[in-house]
Design a protein around this motif. Structure first.
Motif: not given
Length: 585
Positions: A54-60, A129-138, A150-154
């Motif tokens: 669900x890509x709409x949650x990529x940066x949420x 949590x941060x590693x888990x979220x960034x790992x999904x996008x990267x 990932x730049x936005x999420x970071x």
């Protein structure tokens, strides 16, 4: 196994998966009904939603603001009522069953929320949590435009984007609220210590992924994030650590709920009795095979423990490990075709070695699933950690790299196990409810252990011994995990048992202890439970069909049902598969 971050796949959107055939009308209807529930869950668990596709949650960033617990309960209650109202108007029996799966998922999730809220401090580690979220996008499997998000999420994790507070601050505020209640139970002290030790591993892991994907302009936000995480760790040491509990075991209500949500439908006490018997029987099988191997190799001892220790000396060099595992996949595929065991996916299986940060999160082999929603050719990955950064000694983790183990581990994680399981579901276009909302460890891991047993007769003796050793471990989990969480034994006793009687290395035994005590209490019980129920279902089908029973047809049918719970899988086999096969269809 699947990673604990990706076991929560019940968080995705209702977009069609690429299937080998046209999507049935009832599947389309079911997916339409599931969409609002999945969108709602994504607000509270965005990285899991993104991992499922669900890509709409990529940066949420997850909703962690004050009142999140109450909002989540209210949102789930509203979704439950919507599902009940929808079911009352629905005539299609398959759609109604899917709605029941969604309602059961909602009820189980709400039960877990309430029980944990009643007993436990809401503990979480922001670096993890941060590693888990960034790992999904990267993830290298993603397209460049998705990786760039990932730049936005970071920036949002670091709080440098307007309107966003730092992730560490949000999590700390939530924990501070719970710490104000002296009745709530704190996290296990060993979990807190391990999280503190892994902070820089996770942050280094994020930097490594950013560099691999050749992204630009992340350095300032990364520096800010690192500073925030270190400040958070200082608060943990001074404020949270005094509330950490010294004993590993959980309140029984909390633990029993963890067991249920992993698909085990009997009590922890009943499971312990059942598994203890199976342990003795499996160990007897190992003793017989050990005598055979010892005689053939002229070994000085035929004790199964000594035989396994000798087999573990036959290590595959690290440089050759991926080559050997890739060859095992090909060999097992040839056996699967020759013996007509199950239909193989059209895509190749993939295997890689875990990074240090991934190994810190989970030091046992796992299957990193493909995105289950909107898949455009992404594949599952069989991932092998070579070390456990959380080990308490310098001992070598030799459990996944000896020749005998390469057979059964491939059968479990790749083919015909997890990789086939997920790839087949992507290609078949099974409803979201049956792939996502019904998913739990019993039906996921039960299939993989069942696959080990199916392939065991075709393995060489050293592979058979490793396979039985792994089965002994799965069975041990079903009584060790409950015993330590019910306060009947200590983590040190568990570790000694795993090293002495299951013949696991210290790093692997430590990973197991961490899993039972804080990584995912209750989850490990599901391997044996799911395996034993699936074997039972197959036995009943064989008895009813006699000569008309065909293993490949049975296995293909099981895969085609998605992740149905064992009781619903049994009903499907008895009411659909058996009558169809009996008629010769």
């Amino acid at each position: 196994m699947l990673t604990r971050k990706l076991l929560s796949l019940a968080l995705a959107a209702a977009f069609a998966m690429p299937a080998l055939c046209a999507t049935p009308a009832w599947v389309a209807r079911s997916n339409q009904i599931s969409e609002p529930l999945m969108i709602m869950e994504g607000r509270y668990y965005p990285s899991q939603a993104a991992s499922a596709g669900l890509e709409q949650f990529d940066t949420v960033v997850a909703d962690l603001a004050p009142g999140a617990y109450e909002r989540e309960l209210a949102d789930f209650a509203a979704q439950r009522q919507r599902l009940v109202d929808t079911k009352n108007l629905e005539s299609d029996s398959q759609v109604r069953q899917d709605i029941d799966l969604m309602i059961a998922h909602v009820d189980q999730h709400v039960d877990g929320l309430k029980i944990n809220h009643h007993y436990m401090v809401e503990y979480a580690d922001p670096a993890d949590a941060a590693f888990g979220g960034m790992r999904v996008l990267l993830d290298p499997r993603n397209k460049p435009e998705r990786q760039a998000k990932a730049l936005t999420l970071l920036a949002r994790y670091a709080g440098s984007e307007k309107g966003y507070a730092p992730l560490a601050d949000l999590m700390r505020t939530r924990m501070q609220h719970d710490l104000a209640d002296p009745q709530l139970i704190g996290p296990y002290v060993e979990q807190v210590k391990e999280d503190l030790a892994n902070t820089d591993r996770y942050l280094d892991g994020i930097e490594e992924l950013l560099k691999q994907d050749h992204l630009k302009g992340w350095q300032a936000d990364m520096k800010r994030l690192r500073k925030q995480m270190h400040e958070h760790d200082a608060w943990v040491k001074t404020t949270l650590m005094p509330r950490a509990r010294m004993e590993a075991h959980l309140p029984r209500d909390v633990y029993a709920q963890r067991v249920r949500e992993n698909g085990v439908s009997i009590t922890p006490e009943a499971l312990m009795v059942e598994a203890s018997t199976a342990f003795q029987e499996t160990r007897d099988q190992m003793r017989v095979l050990a005598k055979q191997i010892a005689a053939e190799r002229h070994l000085p001892s035929d004790d199964y423990r000594d035989v396994i220790r000798v087999l573990k000396k036959d290590q595959v060099p690290p440089a050759d490990l991926l080559k050997v595992y890739t060859e095992r996949i090909r060999q097992l595929e040839a056996i699967i075709r020759r013996e007509s065991i199950v239909t193989l996916p059209s895509r190749d299986a993939s295997v890689r070695v875990a990074s240090e940060a991934e190994s810190a999160q989970l030091a046992s082999p796992f299957m990193n699933p493909p995105r289950m929603i909107g898949n455009t050719g992404e594949y599952g990955e069989f991932v092998i950690p070579l070390t456990n950064p959380n080990a308490k000694s310098d001992a070598v983790m030799d459990d996944n790299s000896f020749v005998g183990e390469t057979w059964t581990l491939t059968a479990h994680e790749a083919r015909p196990g997890h990789e086939l399981q997920f790839s087949s579901m992507v290609e078949r276009g099974i409803s979201n409810a049956r792939v996502l909302f019904a998913e739990n460890s019993a039906n996921v891991e039960g299939w993989a252990v069942y696959c080990e047993a199916m392939m065991l007769p075709y393995m060489p003796p050293e592979g058979q011994m490793a396979s039985l050793q792994d089965r002994l471990l799965r069975i041990s989990r079903a009584f060790l995990d409950p015993m330590v969480n019910l306060g009947q034994i200590t983590p040190d006793q568990v570790k000694r048992f795993l090293m002495d009687d299951v013949v696991e290395s210290e790093p692997w035994a430590q990973e197991e202890v961490d899993r039972y005590t804080f990584q995912n209490p209750g989850q490990a019980t599901a391997y044996y439970f799911g395996y034993s129920r699936l074997r039972s279902i197959r036995t009943n089908a064989e008895l009813m069909l006699e000569s008309k029973f065909k293993p490949k047809d049975f296995n293909d049918f099981v895969i085609s049902q998605g992740f149905l719970p064992p009781d619903l899988m049994r009903a499907a086999v008895m009411t659909e598969f058996v009558p169809s096969q009996a008629k010769g269809n």
